[in-house]
Design a protein around this motif. Structure first.
Motif, PDB file in Angstrom:
ATOM      1  N   ASP A 132       0.823  -1.209   0.000  1.00  7.99           N
ATOM      2  CA  ASP A 132       0.000   0.000   0.000  1.00  7.99           C
ATOM      3  C   ASP A 132       0.863   1.268   0.000  1.00  7.99           C
ATOM      4  O   ASP A 132       0.711   2.148  -0.859  1.00  7.99           O
ATOM      5  N   SER A 133       1.768   1.370   0.974  1.00  6.54           N
ATOM      6  CA  SER A 133       2.591   2.577   1.058  1.00  6.54           C
ATOM      7  C   SER A 133       3.606   2.635  -0.077  1.00  6.54           C
ATOM      8  O   SER A 133       3.990   3.722  -0.517  1.00  6.54           O
TER       9      SER A 133
ATOM     10  N   ALA B 162      -1.179   5.772   3.453  1.00  7.18           N
ATOM     11  CA  ALA B 162      -1.729   4.907   2.395  1.00  7.18           C
ATOM     12  C   ALA B 162      -2.990   4.162   2.811  1.00  7.18           C
ATOM     13  O   ALA B 162      -3.316   3.135   2.222  1.00  7.18           O
ATOM     14  N   HIS B 163      -3.709   4.659   3.816  1.00  4.24           N
ATOM     15  CA  HIS B 163      -4.957   3.998   4.198  1.00  4.24           C
ATOM     16  C   HIS B 163      -5.934   4.017   3.029  1.00  4.24           C
ATOM     17  O   HIS B 163      -6.104   5.040   2.370  1.00  4.24           O
ATOM     18  N   HIS B 164      -6.598   2.881   2.796  1.00  6.60           N
ATOM     19  CA  HIS B 164      -7.511   2.750   1.665  1.00  6.60           C
ATOM     20  C   HIS B 164      -8.909   2.377   2.155  1.00  6.60           C
ATOM     21  O   HIS B 164      -9.168   2.342   3.373  1.00  6.60           O
TER      22      HIS B 164
ATOM     23  N   ASP C  41      -9.165  -0.436   4.719  1.00  8.71           N
ATOM     24  CA  ASP C  41      -8.763   0.013   6.054  1.00  8.71           C
ATOM     25  C   ASP C  41      -9.887   0.815   6.708  1.00  8.71           C
ATOM     26  O   ASP C  41     -10.165   0.652   7.907  1.00  8.71           O
TER      27      ASP C  41
ATOM     28  N   TRP D  46      -6.248   7.959  -0.535  1.00  5.20           N
ATOM     29  CA  TRP D  46      -6.764   6.716  -1.095  1.00  5.20           C
ATOM     30  C   TRP D  46      -7.904   6.106  -0.292  1.00  5.20           C
ATOM     31  O   TRP D  46      -8.182   4.917  -0.432  1.00  5.20           O
TER      32      TRP D  46
ATOM     33  N   GLN E 257     -10.195   4.264  -2.421  1.00  2.00           N
ATOM     34  CA  GLN E 257      -9.554   3.335  -3.355  1.00  2.00           C
ATOM     35  C   GLN E 257      -9.598   1.904  -2.799  1.00  2.00           C
ATOM     36  O   GLN E 257      -9.208   1.657  -1.667  1.00  2.00           O
TER      37      GLN E 257
ATOM     38  N   ARG F 234      -8.407  -1.858  -2.215  1.00  6.50           N
ATOM     39  CA  ARG F 234      -7.050  -2.408  -2.122  1.00  6.50           C
ATOM     40  C   ARG F 234      -6.715  -3.287  -3.318  1.00  6.50           C
ATOM     41  O   ARG F 234      -5.544  -3.405  -3.693  1.00  6.50           O
TER      42      ARG F 234
ATOM     43  N   ILE G 130      -4.771  -1.400  -5.742  1.00  3.69           N
ATOM     44  CA  ILE G 130      -3.412  -1.125  -5.266  1.00  3.69           C
ATOM     45  C   ILE G 130      -2.527  -2.350  -5.476  1.00  3.69           C
ATOM     46  O   ILE G 130      -1.368  -2.238  -5.910  1.00  3.69           O
TER      47      ILE G 130
END
Length: 317
Positions: free
Chosen positions: A17-18, A109-111, A114, A150, A153, A155, A158
Motif C-alpha cells: 500500500d505505502s 496509504a490507508h484505503h 482500512d 486513497w 480506493q 485495495r 493497489i
C-alpha cells in the motif's frame, strides 16, 4: 491540498500500500512543483524488520527519492494493546522526522478496506458519532498534516499496481505476518469476519466507508451546534467556565453535547458514558446558583467543579 507545499513525505513501511503511494507520489508531485521524501519507521517488532528497511531503501533508490528512517522502541502502556502502542510510537516518529526535515505534510496509504475495518472496530468498541466517522482524508497531529488520498480506493487496485511494478522492476513489497495473524484485533476482523461479509454482501466495504462519510458530516454539524450553544453560556474569556443556569436552559441532548465540546476544548479526555451520565445528573441536581453544595468531579487529570453558579474545568495539580 488547499496549499501547495514545496516538500511532502510518504509514510512508507515497505508494504504494497505505502509502496504504491510512494510510486504514484513520485510520478505526480513533480508536476505540482513538490519534492517527495520517504519516511520509514523501524519498529523492531519483527525479526525481518532490518530486511524491510533495506527493501524500503531499495525502492527509494529506484524512485530517486530520499528516505529518512526512525527507529522506535514500542512499549505497552497499561491498558494499551501492542497495536495501539505501535501506532502511537509510529506517529511520534513520523512527527519527529517531519519536524527534523521541515516537512509539514505526510501522506498515509490507508484505503477503503482500512476505512471499513476501522468503522467496524469502532462500532464494536462502542465509540460515539465522531469515532464512527473513522479516518479523515486530512487530519492534524503534533503539528503535522496527515493526508489520506486513497480512502476511496479499493485495495485490489493497489495490489494490481504492485504486481505491475514488480513485473517491471523486480522490486517486491514486504509482507507483515501480523496483518494475517488473528491474535491481533484488526487481523482477526480481516481474516475471520471479512470473508463472511464478502460472501454475503460483496459491496460491504463501500457501504461502510460511505457510512463513515455520513457520520463525519453529522459530527461536523453537531460540532457547529455545540460551538454555537457554548457561546450562549456566558463563557469565560479562556473558555474554562460557563454559566450553570444558562446551560440548564438547553435540551438534555444539547447539554451533553456542549459538555463534550467544552471538555475537548480544554484538553480533557472524554468521560465514559457512565461517567458522563453521572456528571450530567449532578449538574442538573445543583441549585441554579450552585450554592447548595460544592461539585467536584475528577476526570483523567482534570477536575470539574461548580462555584457561584459557574462550572469550571482545570488541570489537576
Amino acid at each position: 491540498m488547499p496549499e501547495h507545499p514545496r516538500r511532502i513525505a510518504v509514510a512508507f513501511s515497505g508494504g504494497a500500500d505505502s509502496a504504491m503511494l510512494a510510486v504514484h507520489a513520485a510520478a505526480v508531485a513533480p508536476a505540482l512543483g513538490m519534492d517527495v521524501a520517504l519516511f520509514h519507521v523501524h519498529h523492531g517488532l519483527q525479526a525481518d524488520a532490518d530486511a524491510w528497511a533495506q527493501q524500503a531503501r531499495a525502492l527509494g533508490a529506484m524512485l530517486s527519492l530520499p528516505l529518512f528512517e526512525a527507529r522506535v522502541q514500542v512499549e505497552q502502556a497499561a491498558g494499551k494493546g501492542i497495536e495501539a502502542a505501535a501506532r502511537d510510537a509510529r506517529y511520534a516518529a513520523l512527527a519527529r522526522l517531519a519536524h527534523e526535515h521541515g516537512i509539514g505534510h505526510v501522506l498515509l496509504a490507508h484505503h477503503r478496506n482500512d476505512q471499513a475495518e476501522t468503522v467496524l472496530l469502532r462500532l464494536l468498541r462502542g465509540t460515539g458519532l465522531a469515532g464512527m466517522a473513522a479516518m479523515a482524508q486530512r487530519s492534524q497531529r503534533d503539528g503535522v498534516a496527515y493526508l489520506r488520498p486513497w480512502l476511496d480506493q479499493e485495495r485490489a487496485a493497489i495490489l494490481l499496481a504492485a504486481d505491475a511494478v514488480q513485473a517491471a522492476s523486480g522490486w517486491r513489497p514486504v509482507q507483515d505476518p501480523t496483518n494475517a495473524d488473528p491474535r491481533y484485533t484488526r487481523a482477526a476482523l480481516r481474516e475471520l469476519l471479512a470473508p463472511a461479509l464478502d460472501a454475503r454482501w460483496p459491496g460491504w466495504r463501500g457501504i461502510v466507508a460511505r457510512h463513515a462519510r455520513h457520520m463525519a458530516e453529522a459530527a461536523e454539524i453537531l460540532d457547529e451546534v455545540a460551538r454555537e450553544d457554548f457561546l450562549k453560556l456566558d463563557p469565560s474569556p479562556d473558555g474554562a467556565s460557563f454559566s450553570l443556569q444558562a446551560w440548564r436552559g438547553l435540551s438534555p441532548a444539547r447539554q451533553a453535547q456542549v459538555l463534550r465540546h467544552w471538555l475537548e476544548m480544554n484538553g480533557a479526555r472524554m468521560p465514559t458514558d457512565a461517567r458522563m451520565a453521572d456528571l450530567l445528573r449532578q449538574l442538573r441536581g445543583l441549585h441554579s446558583l450552585g450554592h447548595d453544595r460544592q461539585l467536584r468531579v475528577e476526570q483523567a487529570g482534570h477536575v470539574i467543579r461548580c462555584h457561584r453558579g459557574r462550572v469550571w474545568v482545570e488541570s489537576r495539580a
